[in-house]
Design a protein around this motif. Structure first.
Motif, PDB file in Angstrom:
ATOM      1  N   ALA A  86      -2.129  19.328   6.278  1.00 37.61           N
ATOM      2  CA  ALA A  86      -1.645  18.010   5.863  1.00 37.61           C
ATOM      3  C   ALA A  86      -0.124  17.939   5.832  1.00 37.61           C
ATOM      4  CB  ALA A  86      -2.208  17.658   4.486  1.00 37.61           C
ATOM      5  N   PHE A  87       0.538  18.997   5.355  1.00 33.41           N
ATOM      6  CA  PHE A  87       1.965  18.912   5.068  1.00 33.41           C
ATOM      7  C   PHE A  87       2.857  19.660   6.051  1.00 33.41           C
ATOM      8  CE2 PHE A  87      -0.140  18.470   0.853  1.00 33.41           C
ATOM      9  CZ  PHE A  87       0.100  17.111   0.725  1.00 33.41           C
ATOM     10  N   VAL A  88       2.261  20.464   6.917  1.00 35.07           N
ATOM     11  CA  VAL A  88       3.050  21.145   7.944  1.00 35.07           C
ATOM     12  C   VAL A  88       2.672  20.632   9.331  1.00 35.07           C
ATOM     13  CG1 VAL A  88       3.662  23.350   8.991  1.00 35.07           C
ATOM     14  CG2 VAL A  88       3.392  23.186   6.508  1.00 35.07           C
ATOM     15  N   GLU A  89       1.377  20.615   9.631  1.00 40.55           N
ATOM     16  CA  GLU A  89       0.943  20.260  10.981  1.00 40.55           C
ATOM     17  C   GLU A  89       0.904  18.761  11.239  1.00 40.55           C
ATOM     18  OE1 GLU A  89       0.791  22.463  13.133  1.00 40.55           O
ATOM     19  OE2 GLU A  89       0.588  24.302  11.974  1.00 40.55           O
ATOM     20  N   TYR A  90       0.497  17.973  10.230  1.00 37.85           N
ATOM     21  CA  TYR A  90       0.304  16.530  10.430  1.00 37.85           C
ATOM     22  C   TYR A  90       1.100  15.725   9.404  1.00 37.85           C
ATOM     23  CZ  TYR A  90      -3.630  18.109  13.276  1.00 37.85           C
ATOM     24  OH  TYR A  90      -4.413  18.719  14.223  1.00 37.85           O
ATOM     25  N   ALA A  91       2.344  16.127   9.156  1.00 40.41           N
ATOM     26  CA  ALA A  91       3.116  15.528   8.070  1.00 40.41           C
ATOM     27  C   ALA A  91       4.068  14.434   8.512  1.00 40.41           C
ATOM     28  CB  ALA A  91       3.915  16.628   7.365  1.00 40.41           C
ATOM     29  N   ASP A  92       4.191  14.200   9.800  1.00 43.48           N
ATOM     30  CA  ASP A  92       5.189  13.252  10.293  1.00 43.48           C
ATOM     31  C   ASP A  92       4.617  11.836  10.291  1.00 43.48           C
ATOM     32  OD1 ASP A  92       7.138  11.806  11.558  1.00 43.48           O
ATOM     33  OD2 ASP A  92       7.352  13.159  13.269  1.00 43.48           O
ATOM     34  N   VAL A  97      -1.757  10.692  12.526  1.00 38.28           N
ATOM     35  CA  VAL A  97      -3.033  11.107  13.105  1.00 38.28           C
ATOM     36  C   VAL A  97      -4.112  10.930  12.045  1.00 38.28           C
ATOM     37  CG1 VAL A  97      -4.368  12.985  14.112  1.00 38.28           C
ATOM     38  CG2 VAL A  97      -1.919  12.802  14.618  1.00 38.28           C
ATOM     39  N   LEU A  98      -5.183  10.234  12.383  1.00 38.38           N
ATOM     40  CA  LEU A  98      -6.344  10.150  11.489  1.00 38.38           C
ATOM     41  C   LEU A  98      -7.160  11.415  11.670  1.00 38.38           C
ATOM     42  CD1 LEU A  98      -7.388   6.414  11.906  1.00 38.38           C
ATOM     43  CD2 LEU A  98      -6.783   7.542   9.755  1.00 38.38           C
ATOM     44  N   ARG A  99      -7.279  12.184  10.615  1.00 34.99           N
ATOM     45  CA  ARG A  99      -7.950  13.480  10.712  1.00 34.99           C
ATOM     46  C   ARG A  99      -8.723  13.748   9.421  1.00 34.99           C
ATOM     47  NH1 ARG A  99      -5.122  16.485   7.417  1.00 34.99           N
ATOM     48  NH2 ARG A  99      -6.266  18.335   8.041  1.00 34.99           N
ATOM     49  N   TYR A 117     -14.595  11.423   5.609  1.00 36.39           N
ATOM     50  CA  TYR A 117     -13.244  11.045   5.195  1.00 36.39           C
ATOM     51  C   TYR A 117     -12.258  11.244   6.344  1.00 36.39           C
ATOM     52  CZ  TYR A 117     -14.973  11.690   0.340  1.00 36.39           C
ATOM     53  OH  TYR A 117     -15.664  11.623  -0.843  1.00 36.39           O
ATOM     54  N   LEU A 118     -11.322  10.293   6.478  1.00 39.48           N
ATOM     55  CA  LEU A 118     -10.209  10.430   7.405  1.00 39.48           C
ATOM     56  C   LEU A 118      -8.921  10.141   6.643  1.00 39.48           C
ATOM     57  CD1 LEU A 118     -11.591   8.486  10.517  1.00 39.48           C
ATOM     58  CD2 LEU A 118     -11.313  10.968  10.334  1.00 39.48           C
ATOM     59  N   ASN A 119      -7.902  10.961   6.867  1.00 43.20           N
ATOM     60  CA  ASN A 119      -6.610  10.780   6.218  1.00 43.20           C
ATOM     61  C   ASN A 119      -5.516  10.695   7.265  1.00 43.20           C
ATOM     62  OD1 ASN A 119      -8.240  11.507   4.068  1.00 43.20           O
ATOM     63  ND2 ASN A 119      -6.675  12.705   3.052  1.00 43.20           N
ATOM     64  N   ALA A 120      -4.432  10.006   6.919  1.00 42.79           N
ATOM     65  CA  ALA A 120      -3.233  10.014   7.747  1.00 42.79           C
ATOM     66  C   ALA A 120      -2.015   9.903   6.836  1.00 42.79           C
ATOM     67  CB  ALA A 120      -3.238   8.871   8.753  1.00 42.79           C
ATOM     68  N   THR A 121      -0.980  10.666   7.136  1.00 41.44           N
ATOM     69  CA  THR A 121       0.291  10.537   6.437  1.00 41.44           C
ATOM     70  C   THR A 121       1.017   9.307   6.970  1.00 41.44           C
ATOM     71  OG1 THR A 121       0.487  12.930   6.130  1.00 41.44           O
ATOM     72  CG2 THR A 121       2.509  11.642   5.967  1.00 41.44           C
ATOM     73  N   VAL A 122       1.449   8.433   6.067  1.00 38.15           N
ATOM     74  CA  VAL A 122       2.143   7.205   6.474  1.00 38.15           C
ATOM     75  C   VAL A 122       3.404   7.040   5.638  1.00 38.15           C
ATOM     76  CG1 VAL A 122       0.065   6.027   7.288  1.00 38.15           C
ATOM     77  CG2 VAL A 122       0.733   5.828   4.880  1.00 38.15           C
ATOM     78  N   ASP A 123       4.217   6.089   6.032  1.00 40.93           N
ATOM     79  CA  ASP A 123       5.450   5.742   5.329  1.00 40.93           C
ATOM     80  C   ASP A 123       5.389   4.248   5.041  1.00 40.93           C
ATOM     81  OD1 ASP A 123       8.050   4.926   4.652  1.00 40.93           O
ATOM     82  OD2 ASP A 123       8.989   6.400   5.956  1.00 40.93           O
ATOM     83  N   GLY A 124       5.434   3.889   3.758  1.00 42.50           N
ATOM     84  CA  GLY A 124       5.288   2.488   3.376  1.00 42.50           C
ATOM     85  C   GLY A 124       6.363   1.566   3.902  1.00 42.50           C
TER      86      GLY A 124
END
Length: 395
Positions: A86-92, A97-99, A117-124
């Motif tokens: 979550a915080f190294v590979e898909y943190a941008d 990426v929905l994963r 469940y699907l998660n994605a890192t986003v910026d508000g």
């Protein structure tokens, strides 16, 4: 203001003071991160925090039997894997990426066996578009939350929308705009503080339903992510290790609290649930179970008008038991109902040849959860412990 809020505010203030101090010394956060990575400080602190996470495994009241302890250390390894992804590979947030962060071999917080469940890192402060097909899964919901699993401890919902509220084409295709500013058509709100997108797909019948097929992109167009920076790695390792230490301790405390009403199913505070990232359309009944070798737990309830419901059994660490190979939960679709429309669930170590048997899979204690999904009313499930010999007398 509670202690957690005070601690979070103090940490934010400390960061501001630290940045100002570094600038006075002619350093920037980026140059400090470079130094921390090069001299190994980032890695050392990551490892030290992981080691400290072991405190959750020996938290007061935790069972000390070999199975629970083995699952506890496996739990920490699973959280570590989930945190690094979550915080190294898909943190941008500029390359979202929905994963699947939570799945069959990475679990926490009484994860729902019926959920995909699907998660994605986003910026508000950015705008996104989700596109895809609805599929036939029973329930599809999209939520945005403040913060993320690696910081704070509370993750209030900043927006929520269900597939039933979306405009979907006759071919099942749709698009959904995710932004802090209002948007015509299908829109999922965020706030500038939003950091996480969660998609919940809830199956009634996994053997027959097709999940939604979804992708996410920046509205302005996505671009290949920039090369990894020391600052990104330093921050990512810190958040990943805090997830392991923070989540494991949080849920160790929940398990301790649940044990105060063992073999009962009181309603969980809805406000507390939502602040922790729970689905705002669900009423939860969290508790603890404990059974002797010749005991069984009976759960009975009326079934209200609702979109769905389920009951599940967890281990002590609030991980759902292995639903790939064992029947550890029952839902609105899979349940066998009584003539009056009510349901009776039987938790037992061995198959009593009764409807709605829940397998303890070799455990003698753990957490458990009952959910009502968008229910018109919320009946209180009734529980009682009986001997396995008494099961034969049930009508």
């Amino acid at each position: 203001m509670n202690g957690r809020t005070i601690a979070t505010a103090a940490l934010a203030q400390f960061k501001k003071v630290r940045v100002a101090y570094l600038r006075l010394r002619g350093q920037t956060p980026d140059t400090v991160a470079e130094q921390r990575v090069v001299d190994g400080t980032s890695w050392d602190e990551f490892c030290d925090t992981l080691k400290s996470a072991g405190a959750a495994i020996v938290f007061p009241g935790t069972p000390t039997d070999p199975l629970t302890q083995a699952e506890g250390y496996r739990y920490l390894s699973r959280l570590t894997r989930a945190g690094l992804e979550a915080f190294v590979e898909y943190a941008d947030p500029r390359a979202p990426v929905l994963r699947r962060m939570i799945h069959e071999t990475a679990k926490m917080g009484s994860d729902n066996p019926d959920n995909h469940y699907l998660n994605a890192t986003v910026d508000g402060t950015l705008d996104y578009r989700i596109t895809g097909t609805r599929g036939t899964v029973d329930y599809l919901g999209f939520g945005t939350q403040e913060g993320n699993y690696g910081e704070g401890g509370q993750m209030p919902t900043t927006g929520y929308v269900e597939a039933a509220d979306l405009e979907i084409g006759p071919d099942g295709r749709f698009e959904l705009i995710v932004s802090a500013t209002a948007h015509d058509g299908n829109w999922l709100p965020m706030t500038p503080a939003t950091g996480l997108l969660i998609v919940r797909q809830t199956f009634a019948d996994r053997t027959a339903e097709v999940p939604a097929d979804l992708t996410i992109e920046l509205l302005a167009g996505s671009a290949p992510p920039e090369p990894l920076t020391p600052a990104q790695l330093d921050a990512g390792l810190g958040k990943a290790s805090l997830l392991v230490a923070g989540a494991s301790m949080l849920f160790a405390k929940w398990a301790r609290d649940f044990a105060q009403h063992t073999n009962e199913l009181p309603m969980f505070d809805p406000e507390r649930s939502t602040k922790a990232g729970g689905d705002p359309n669900i009423i939860y009944y969290h508790s603890y179970w404990r059974l002797g070798p010749d005991e069984a737990l009976i759960i009975e309830s009326e079934i209200p008008e609702c979109d769905g419901w389920n009951f599940q059994l967890d281990n002590h660490w609030l991980e759902s038991l292995d639903y790939r190979y064992h029947t550890i939960h029952v839902n609105k679709h899979t349940a066998k109902y009584r003539e009056d429309g009510s349901v009776r669930i039987v938790v037992a170590h061995r198959d009593p040849v009764l409807p709605n048997w829940i397998d303890t899979t070799g455990h003698d204690c753990g957490a458990m959860t009952f959910r009502w999904i968008r229910a018109a009313t919320h009946p209180q499930p009734r529980t009682r412990v009986v001997s396995t010999a008494e099961l034969a007398q049930l009508d």
